[in-house]
Design an enzyme around this catalytic site. Structure first.
Site, PDB file in Angstrom:
ATOM      1  N   CYS A 289      -3.712  -2.675  -6.414  1.00 45.45           N
ATOM      2  CA  CYS A 289      -2.356  -3.106  -6.075  1.00 45.45           C
ATOM      3  C   CYS A 289      -1.326  -2.321  -6.889  1.00 45.45           C
ATOM      4  O   CYS A 289      -0.300  -1.878  -6.364  1.00 45.45           O
ATOM      5  CB  CYS A 289      -2.225  -4.605  -6.321  1.00 45.45           C
TER       6      CYS A 289
ATOM      7  N   SER B 178      -1.677   0.137   6.457  1.00 45.48           N
ATOM      8  CA  SER B 178      -1.066  -0.007   5.138  1.00 45.48           C
ATOM      9  C   SER B 178      -1.405   1.181   4.241  1.00 45.48           C
ATOM     10  O   SER B 178      -1.079   2.321   4.569  1.00 45.48           O
ATOM     11  CB  SER B 178      -1.504  -1.347   4.524  1.00 45.48           C
TER      12      SER B 178
ATOM     13  N   ASP C  47       7.865  -7.899   8.751  1.00 53.02           N
ATOM     14  CA  ASP C  47       6.734  -7.633   7.883  1.00 53.02           C
ATOM     15  C   ASP C  47       7.189  -7.872   6.446  1.00 53.02           C
ATOM     16  O   ASP C  47       8.108  -7.203   5.966  1.00 53.02           O
ATOM     17  CB  ASP C  47       6.259  -6.185   8.077  1.00 53.02           C
TER      18      ASP C  47
ATOM     19  N   HIS D 262       2.077  -8.510   8.494  1.00 51.31           N
ATOM     20  CA  HIS D 262       1.614  -7.217   8.009  1.00 51.31           C
ATOM     21  C   HIS D 262       0.231  -6.847   8.539  1.00 51.31           C
ATOM     22  O   HIS D 262      -0.201  -5.709   8.372  1.00 51.31           O
ATOM     23  CB  HIS D 262       1.577  -7.244   6.472  1.00 51.31           C
TER      24      HIS D 262
END
Length: 285
Positions: free
Chosen positions: A207, A113, A234, A263
């Site tokens: 985030c 990620s 995902d 994910h």
């Protein structure tokens, strides 16, 4: 592992922490044996423990470097500098400083990620350091933009931030199953645990940083061979993003489609992902 330490990189990392202290701060550990070094770098909401299911596939043949991003719940939250980590560049500083402190001069990099993007930026900055980038659940831009489909509209992300700020624990309870994306209770429980370990204000800040990042313009600068690992479904990264990487990364790029959903395949399907990673590491390109 060989080479000389880059003191400048170490001094820049984690707000000027020296090499030995940086390794301690980020809980750096080296596992396994073998001449080739593989760096495992986790994504948002997890820590290095997310790789535990993967380690058995590699400890015999590779030397594995694991560390925690400074935002992880396993790191002292008082050491998180909100100004410093407003972009991904300081995470890149940390990665390079860790490798310099360990005297690593060539390695494979496996990033999940946001760490996939940290690896891309690091390879642009220090191309001779990386033999190959293996990018799991990666995205150069999570927001939709014109013809580019990143998966999220900005209004959606603002709703996410609001939910995180209003009741973080409730948000985790809803987000973790969606992100894992498959009925593997142990994986959901583990992801929930590491998300809850993060201090909520740090989690929201990181985030926001991730969703506001846009690395599409630098992909062509990558010269390191890349393997993009994309699951069949995902919730965070549409299938089209893997194709975007294939056509825009500057180095030789292959795409591996995992026949699993979610994910976080290293949590939900480590055996499947482990086979793909071994093949990617063994391939000359």
């Amino acid at each position: 592992m060989a080479g000389s330490s880059n003191c400048d990189a170490v001094d820049m990392a984690a707000g000027g922490v020296g090499g030995a202290k940086l390794l301690q701060l980020l809980n750096v550990r080296v596992e396994g044996s073998g001449e080739q070094v593989v760096v495992l770098s986790h994504g948002f909401g997890t820590d290095q423990s997310s790789w535990n299911g993967i380690l058995p596939f590699f400890v015999r043949d590779y030397r594995l470097v694991l560390y925690d991003l400074v935002c992880a719940g396993s790191v002292n939250p008082d050491r998180f500098d909100f100004r410093r980590y407003a972009t991904l560049d300081s995470y890149v500083d940390d990665l390079l400083a860790v490798l310099d402190a360990l005297h690593v001069d060539r390695c494979f990099f496996v990033g999940h990620s946001v760490s996939a993007m940290i690896g891309i930026l690091a390879a642009i900055r220090r191309p001779d350091l990386f033999l190959k980038l293996i990018l799991i659940g990666a995205s150069p831009r999570f927001l939709n933009d014109g013809d580019y489909h990143g998966g999220f509209e900005r209004a959606q992300t603002e709703e996410v931030f609001l939910a995180m700020e209003s009741d973080y624990e409730a948000w985790v309870q809803g987000f973790a199953p969606m992100a894992v994306g498959v009925d593997v209770p142990a994986a959901v429980q583990e992801y929930s645990r590491t998300l809850l370990n993060m201090r909520p204000d740090i989690s929201v800040f990181v985030c926001r940083t991730v969703f506001n990042s846009d690395l599409r313009g630098v992909l062509g600068l990558v010269r390191t061979p890349c393997v993009v690992v994309q699951t069949a479904k995902d919730a965070a990264v549409p299938l089209s993003v893997a194709s975007y990487f294939k056509h825009h990364l500057g180095g030789n790029t292959t795409v591996e489609h995992l026949p699993v959903e979610g994910h976080l395949p290293h949590l939900s399907a480590p055996a499947v992902l482990g086979q793909v990673l071994r093949r990617a590491l063994a391939s000359p390109r």
